[in-house]
Write a protein that holds these residues in place. Structure first.
Motif, PDB file in Angstrom:
ATOM      1  N   VAL A   1       0.455 -20.650  14.708  1.00 32.39           N
ATOM      2  CA  VAL A   1       0.377 -20.867  13.257  1.00 32.39           C
ATOM      3  C   VAL A   1      -0.784 -20.067  12.673  1.00 32.39           C
ATOM      4  N   SER A   2      -1.951 -20.186  13.260  1.00 37.36           N
ATOM      5  CA  SER A   2      -3.102 -19.407  12.792  1.00 37.36           C
ATOM      6  C   SER A   2      -2.847 -17.916  12.968  1.00 37.36           C
ATOM      7  N   ALA A   3      -2.163 -17.549  14.038  1.00 35.80           N
ATOM      8  CA  ALA A   3      -1.836 -16.144  14.285  1.00 35.80           C
ATOM      9  C   ALA A   3      -0.944 -15.584  13.183  1.00 35.80           C
ATOM     10  N   ALA A   4       0.046 -16.360  12.775  1.00 30.33           N
ATOM     11  CA  ALA A   4       0.953 -15.913  11.706  1.00 30.33           C
ATOM     12  C   ALA A   4       0.212 -15.795  10.382  1.00 30.33           C
ATOM     13  N   ARG A   5      -0.597 -16.777  10.065  1.00 32.62           N
ATOM     14  CA  ARG A   5      -1.320 -16.790   8.790  1.00 32.62           C
ATOM     15  C   ARG A   5      -2.360 -15.668   8.725  1.00 32.62           C
ATOM     16  N   ALA A   6      -3.113 -15.483   9.793  1.00 36.06           N
ATOM     17  CA  ALA A   6      -4.113 -14.403   9.814  1.00 36.06           C
ATOM     18  C   ALA A   6      -3.448 -13.036   9.771  1.00 36.06           C
ATOM     19  N   GLY A   7      -2.298 -12.920  10.393  1.00 36.97           N
ATOM     20  CA  GLY A   7      -1.569 -11.649  10.358  1.00 36.97           C
ATOM     21  C   GLY A   7      -1.223 -11.223   8.943  1.00 36.97           C
ATOM     22  N   LEU A   8      -0.847 -12.183   8.116  1.00 40.32           N
ATOM     23  CA  LEU A   8      -0.531 -11.854   6.716  1.00 40.32           C
ATOM     24  C   LEU A   8      -1.759 -11.465   5.917  1.00 40.32           C
ATOM     25  N   LEU A   9      -2.918 -11.943   6.321  1.00 35.42           N
ATOM     26  CA  LEU A   9      -4.144 -11.741   5.543  1.00 35.42           C
ATOM     27  C   LEU A   9      -5.063 -10.656   6.101  1.00 35.42           C
ATOM     28  N   HIS A  10      -4.747 -10.096   7.242  1.00 38.66           N
ATOM     29  CA  HIS A  10      -5.684  -9.191   7.914  1.00 38.66           C
ATOM     30  C   HIS A  10      -5.964  -7.908   7.136  1.00 38.66           C
ATOM     31  N   ASP A  11      -5.080  -7.497   6.269  1.00 36.23           N
ATOM     32  CA  ASP A  11      -5.286  -6.289   5.449  1.00 36.23           C
ATOM     33  C   ASP A  11      -5.216  -6.625   3.956  1.00 36.23           C
ATOM     34  N   LEU A  12      -5.805  -7.736   3.573  1.00 39.63           N
ATOM     35  CA  LEU A  12      -5.776  -8.189   2.179  1.00 39.63           C
ATOM     36  C   LEU A  12      -6.889  -7.492   1.383  1.00 39.63           C
ATOM     37  N   TYR A  13      -6.633  -6.253   1.025  1.00 38.48           N
ATOM     38  CA  TYR A  13      -7.548  -5.494   0.167  1.00 38.48           C
ATOM     39  C   TYR A  13      -6.702  -4.705  -0.819  1.00 38.48           C
ATOM     40  N   PHE A  14      -7.302  -4.375  -1.954  1.00 33.95           N
ATOM     41  CA  PHE A  14      -6.525  -3.883  -3.090  1.00 33.95           C
ATOM     42  C   PHE A  14      -6.996  -2.511  -3.564  1.00 33.95           C
ATOM     43  N   TYR A  15      -7.065  -1.575  -2.675  1.00 31.68           N
ATOM     44  CA  TYR A  15      -7.388  -0.196  -3.035  1.00 31.68           C
ATOM     45  C   TYR A  15      -6.584   0.718  -2.122  1.00 31.68           C
ATOM     46  N   GLU A  16      -6.413   1.944  -2.557  1.00 31.34           N
ATOM     47  CA  GLU A  16      -5.695   2.924  -1.751  1.00 31.34           C
ATOM     48  C   GLU A  16      -6.612   3.403  -0.634  1.00 31.34           C
ATOM     49  N   THR A  17      -6.124   3.396   0.553  1.00 31.02           N
ATOM     50  CA  THR A  17      -6.910   3.798   1.711  1.00 31.02           C
ATOM     51  C   THR A  17      -7.378   5.241   1.583  1.00 31.02           C
ATOM     52  N   ASN A  18      -6.518   6.137   1.154  1.00 32.59           N
ATOM     53  CA  ASN A  18      -6.894   7.547   1.032  1.00 32.59           C
ATOM     54  C   ASN A  18      -8.032   7.737   0.049  1.00 32.59           C
ATOM     55  N   ALA A  19      -8.030   6.996  -1.045  1.00 33.52           N
ATOM     56  CA  ALA A  19      -9.106   7.112  -2.037  1.00 33.52           C
ATOM     57  C   ALA A  19     -10.425   6.681  -1.415  1.00 33.52           C
TER      58      ALA A  19
END
Length: 172
Positions: free
Chosen positions: A66-84
């Protein structure tokens, strides 16, 4: 229809979905659909892939799926373009790979109640780039699953699209 890349299963019909639906349906998580990730997918799809496959792996080993599934959804929770971000890097500034887990965990904490395991998984998913070793076996699992998902997304989808493009060129 909600599918993990490489899976034919409709995720909304599985027990998995009930465990993560509050996160999946959150407006800020849905906003990840706006951001390209690993060239051929979106950050939302990548996070879904990591979440689902991390859930399966941890469930197989009888770990905290359960924690694995929830953390998986949140592990890249950032709101900018990586290339920028990469273009603005300067000497002494952390690379995106080392920096984004800090941003993601702060964004996750601001929006959801995280247990210590989920927090560690998000913070350490880029180990060894982040230098701080994971504290839990599930944290090691997410580092593996994240890399696996990136390879499948980049080479799997990328190779399919490249071959499709080549075939179209040959028939013209």
């Amino acid at each position: 229809m909600l599918h993990a890349t490489g899976s034919k299963k409709e995720l909304t019909r599985l027990a998995y979905y009930a465990l993560v639906s509050d996160i999946l349906e959150h407006a800020d998580v849905q906003a990840l659909k706006q951001f390209r990730h690993h060239r051929y997918t979106t950050r939302f799809q990548h996070s879904l892939n990591v979440s689902y496959y991390n859930y399966l792996l941890c469930r197989f080993f009888h770990w905290d799926a359960v924690s694995a599934a929830r953390a998986g959804l949140l592990h890249d929770l950032y709101f900018y373009e990586t290339n920028a971000y990469d273009r603005t890097e300067s000497p002494g500034q952390k690379s995106h790979s080392a920096h984004h887990p800090e941003v993601a965990v702060q964004n996750a904490v601001d929006r959801f109640a995280l247990n210590p395991l989920e927090r560690d998984m998000i913070e350490k998913h880029m180990w060894p780039v982040t230098h701080r070793m994971p504290q839990y076996k599930e944290s090691y699992a997410i580092t593996f699953v994240d890399k696996y998902a990136a390879i499948v997304e980049f080479f799997g989808l990328g190779a399919q699209r490249m071959l499709s493009h080549i075939r179209r060129k040959q028939t013209v």
